[in-house]
Scaffold this motif. Structure first.
Motif, mmCIF file in Angstrom:
data_model
loop_
_atom_site.group_PDB
_atom_site.id
_atom_site.type_symbol
_atom_site.label_atom_id
_atom_site.label_comp_id
_atom_site.label_asym_id
_atom_site.label_seq_id
_atom_site.Cartn_x
_atom_site.Cartn_y
_atom_site.Cartn_z
ATOM 1 N N THR A 129 -11.800 -15.881 5.683
ATOM 2 C CA THR A 129 -12.283 -14.377 5.035
ATOM 3 C C THR A 129 -11.044 -13.897 4.291
ATOM 4 O O THR A 129 -10.914 -12.991 3.331
ATOM 5 C CB THR A 129 -13.035 -14.150 5.438
ATOM 6 N N TYR A 130 -9.874 -13.776 4.486
ATOM 7 C CA TYR A 130 -8.849 -13.452 4.267
ATOM 8 C C TYR A 130 -8.057 -13.611 2.619
ATOM 9 O O TYR A 130 -8.178 -14.956 3.245
ATOM 10 C CB TYR A 130 -6.975 -13.721 5.195
ATOM 11 N N GLN A 131 -7.250 -13.698 2.132
ATOM 12 C CA GLN A 131 -6.685 -14.145 0.691
ATOM 13 C C GLN A 131 -5.309 -13.673 0.782
ATOM 14 O O GLN A 131 -4.867 -12.666 1.462
ATOM 15 C CB GLN A 131 -7.551 -13.029 0.075
ATOM 16 N N PRO A 132 -4.254 -13.890 -0.609
ATOM 17 C CA PRO A 132 -3.668 -13.588 -0.225
ATOM 18 C C PRO A 132 -2.763 -12.087 -0.190
ATOM 19 O O PRO A 132 -3.885 -11.744 -1.373
ATOM 20 C CB PRO A 132 -2.656 -14.431 -2.116
ATOM 21 N N PRO A 133 -2.433 -11.356 0.006
ATOM 22 C CA PRO A 133 -1.393 -10.423 -0.323
ATOM 23 C C PRO A 133 -0.899 -9.499 -2.182
ATOM 24 O O PRO A 133 -0.186 -10.773 -2.481
ATOM 25 C CB PRO A 133 -1.010 -9.457 0.768
ATOM 26 N N SER A 134 -1.442 -8.758 -2.363
ATOM 27 C CA SER A 134 -0.747 -8.754 -3.459
ATOM 28 C C SER A 134 0.862 -7.900 -3.226
ATOM 29 O O SER A 134 1.313 -7.664 -1.643
ATOM 30 C CB SER A 134 -1.506 -7.356 -4.279
ATOM 31 N N THR A 135 1.914 -8.149 -4.047
ATOM 32 C CA THR A 135 2.877 -7.162 -4.206
ATOM 33 C C THR A 135 3.157 -5.813 -3.197
ATOM 34 O O THR A 135 3.713 -5.013 -1.851
ATOM 35 C CB THR A 135 3.630 -7.174 -5.164
ATOM 36 N N PRO A 418 6.221 -14.226 0.476
ATOM 37 C CA PRO A 418 7.730 -14.108 0.173
ATOM 38 C C PRO A 418 8.279 -13.945 1.375
ATOM 39 O O PRO A 418 8.181 -11.846 1.137
ATOM 40 C CB PRO A 418 7.141 -14.003 -0.965
ATOM 41 N N VAL A 419 9.032 -13.426 2.027
ATOM 42 C CA VAL A 419 9.786 -12.742 3.174
ATOM 43 C C VAL A 419 11.382 -13.644 2.840
ATOM 44 O O VAL A 419 11.410 -14.747 4.009
ATOM 45 C CB VAL A 419 8.843 -12.789 4.136
ATOM 46 N N PRO A 420 12.540 -13.565 2.234
ATOM 47 C CA PRO A 420 13.630 -14.271 1.744
ATOM 48 C C PRO A 420 14.345 -13.548 3.734
ATOM 49 O O PRO A 420 14.662 -12.196 4.355
ATOM 50 C CB PRO A 420 14.307 -13.335 1.357
ATOM 51 N N ASN A 456 18.069 -6.939 6.569
ATOM 52 C CA ASN A 456 17.830 -6.448 8.475
ATOM 53 C C ASN A 456 16.728 -5.368 8.073
ATOM 54 O O ASN A 456 16.969 -4.272 7.732
ATOM 55 C CB ASN A 456 18.497 -6.328 8.641
ATOM 56 N N CYS A 457 15.427 -5.769 8.406
ATOM 57 C CA CYS A 457 14.620 -5.120 8.040
ATOM 58 C C CYS A 457 13.331 -5.578 8.329
ATOM 59 O O CYS A 457 12.738 -6.556 9.161
ATOM 60 C CB CYS A 457 14.864 -4.802 6.435
ATOM 61 N N LEU A 458 12.422 -4.729 8.333
ATOM 62 C CA LEU A 458 11.259 -4.808 8.568
ATOM 63 C C LEU A 458 10.039 -5.142 7.798
ATOM 64 O O LEU A 458 9.558 -4.330 6.814
ATOM 65 C CB LEU A 458 10.293 -4.305 9.923
ATOM 66 N N TYR A 459 8.672 -6.077 7.724
ATOM 67 C CA TYR A 459 7.715 -6.032 6.849
ATOM 68 C C TYR A 459 6.418 -5.774 7.159
ATOM 69 O O TYR A 459 6.459 -6.306 8.998
ATOM 70 C CB TYR A 459 7.533 -7.847 6.401
ATOM 71 N N ILE A 460 5.510 -5.028 7.410
ATOM 72 C CA ILE A 460 4.650 -4.566 7.322
ATOM 73 C C ILE A 460 3.568 -5.133 5.998
ATOM 74 O O ILE A 460 3.654 -5.110 5.149
ATOM 75 C CB ILE A 460 3.772 -2.978 7.432
ATOM 76 N N ILE A 461 2.071 -6.394 6.069
ATOM 77 C CA ILE A 461 2.322 -6.847 5.322
ATOM 78 C C ILE A 461 -0.075 -6.757 5.652
ATOM 79 O O ILE A 461 0.090 -6.936 6.035
ATOM 80 C CB ILE A 461 2.471 -8.529 5.322
ATOM 81 N N ARG A 462 0.190 -5.668 4.885
ATOM 82 C CA ARG A 462 -1.703 -5.884 4.880
ATOM 83 C C ARG A 462 -2.471 -6.888 4.030
ATOM 84 O O ARG A 462 -2.129 -7.162 3.233
ATOM 85 C CB ARG A 462 -1.788 -4.832 4.250
#
Length: 468
Positions: A129-135, A418-420, A456-462
């Motif tokens: 049911t999950y789809q790729p998130p947009s930027t 993408p998460v470098p 050096n950070c936190l990513y929050i991916i909806r």
């Protein structure tokens, strides 16, 4: 031979310990587990305690929060019946109130789910049911000066805590990504008083009731904090090397800690006391996880093993299958778990088998710029518990999302984000609506590689779910 050592600190409060049995109940058969047989042939099946009598287990674990005064003459059977009635009454009240978060609309559905969860057989198919998130659905939170090594989400999914090599802990708001509080590095003049972190923070854990936050550092310290006001509550000492992993057993304040000293320790955070030490790994422990049962799973790095520590039985199960160092491990449910290694492989395991059910050899393949697959070791894994949905991280510039299908025999990639940078930690929210990634220019356990282009950070991916 027992792998468990109990010791009580002289200044610690007395610890309540339950009687421990070295036997596991299996329907129609009750036998003692011999740990010397755990290194047999790879095809050998392992007896599991997943089929223990659910009546006692569910009442002990699922009804632990429904307590009352007990008559001295009350039998064990009468106590179970009384607690069951109270639990049913509580479920009926929740159903009448129309709680939207209740999974399954009836009391019977809740009871069935509780039993399946406890037995490790609750499985929800949600990955498709999950789809790729947009930027637009990716938020980057900056605040740490050095690599972010670990992160946890509060049980209500409203806040995130991150730890870093800069020796600070930051509390973030999920809704807007703002910093709410910073626990600073301990000043050098007070670094010997165990009042805070003065070295790299490597791991975090939080209780399911949001009452305790635990952090572990390179200086062998475990600190307990109040998540609400970020005040220090207690400091645990005892490990002889850096703390590499922390995990609270669900629904309790029992804390498991893993260390580079090759041991696992158990702590009672209610009484702020040490309980016991577990030995068995032949190399540094790189990761740890636990769920509801009184057991933990650990990855042993270059000793090539994964171990499940069965605390009540005072025994351990040993698993082999990766060709490289096993760097991370995460439970899917009580009977299955996933691991990642520096040979760029992902593996799905069952507690009933000593070899993987399935293994993906090149989970994070190389990029067009010439990166080799061997460079992209698996550095972090997250599972949406009791589902077929999981995520993995490396240094190849992406977080990859996977679906476990065909009774865990297939593992297929759904999409990537993408998460470098080095993805040092991944966590799903409890509702599966977002994923967080702790990212750094360096790997959390060392400084042998530096990626200047990373943050050096936190990513929050909806995460997006299809309406169907």
């Amino acid at each position: 031979m027992s792998f468990f050592i109990r010791k009580r600190n002289k200044n610690s409060a007395p610890t309540k310990t339950k009687s421990r049995s070295s036997k596991t109940s299996v329907p129609g058969n009750s036998q003692k587990i011999n740990t010397s047989k755990l290194v047999g042939s790879e095809d050998e099946e392992i007896l599991s305690d997943s089929d223990v009598e659910l009546g006692d287990d569910v009442n002990k674990r699922k009804l632990a929060d429904v307590t009352s005064s007990e008559d001295d003459e009350e039998t064990a059977q009468e106590k179970r019946l009384r607690l069951a009635k109270k639990y049913l009454s509580q479920l009926e009240e929740e159903t009448e109130l129309g709680d939207d978060d209740v999974t399954g609309g009836t009391v019977s559905d809740r009871l069935k789910e509780a039993i399946l969860e406890q037995s490790g057989k609750l499985r929800k198919s949600v990955a498709s049911t999950y789809q790729p998130p947009s930027t637009d659905h990716i938020r980057i939170c900056n605040g740490h000066k050095l690599s972010v090594t670990c992160a946890v989400i509060t049980p209500d999914d409203k806040f995130v805590f991150t730890g870093s090599k800069d020796c600070t802990i930051i509390k973030w708001s999920v809704s807007d990504g703002k910093r709410l509080h910073v626990i600073p590095r301990l000043p050098k003049e007070t670094a010997d008083k165990n009042l805070g972190h003065s070295s790299h923070i490597l791991c975090l854990a939080i209780t399911t009731d949001n009452k305790l936050l635990a952090s572990g550092d390179k200086n062998k310290l475990i600190l307990l904090w109040n998540p609400s006001n970020c005040q220090l509550l207690h400091t645990f000492t005892g490990h002889r090397d850096a703390i590499s992993g922390l995990s609270f057993r669900r629904g309790t304040h029992q804390l498991f800690s893993a260390s580079l000293d090759r041991s696992v320790k158990i702590w009672n955070a209610d009484e702020m006391a040490y309980v016991e030490t577990l030995f068995g790994h032949q190399d540094v422990i790189t990761g740890i996880d636990s769920l509801t049962r009184e057991r933990a799973v650990t990855s042993g790095g270059r000793d090539g093993s994964i171990r499940i520590w069965k605390v009540i039985e005072e025994s351990q199960l040993v698993f082999h299958g990766h060709s490289g160092s096993i760097d991370c491990v995460s439970l899917i449910d009580e009977e299955h778990f996933v691991s990642g290694a520096d040979d760029n492989s992902l593996a799905i395991w069952s507690v009933m088998k000593k070899k993987p059910i399935t293994l993906v050899p090149s989970a994070h393949s190389g990029k067009p710029d010439g990166q080799k697959d061997s460079e992209n070791w698996i550095s972090s894994i997250a599972t949406l518990v009791h589902t077929d949905f999981l995520a993995s991280g490396s240094k190849d510039g992406s977080v990859r999302f996977w679906e476990c299908s065909n009774n865990f025999k297939n593992l297929s990639q759904l999409f990537s984000v993408p998460v470098p940078g080095f993805i040092n930690c991944l966590k799903f929210s409890s509702n599966g609506n977002f994923l967080i990634a702790a990212v750094g220019q360096e790997h959390r356990m060392g400084r042998w590689w530096h990626l200047k282009q990373a943050k050096n950070c936190l990513y929050i991916i909806r995460l997006n779910k299809s309406s169907g």
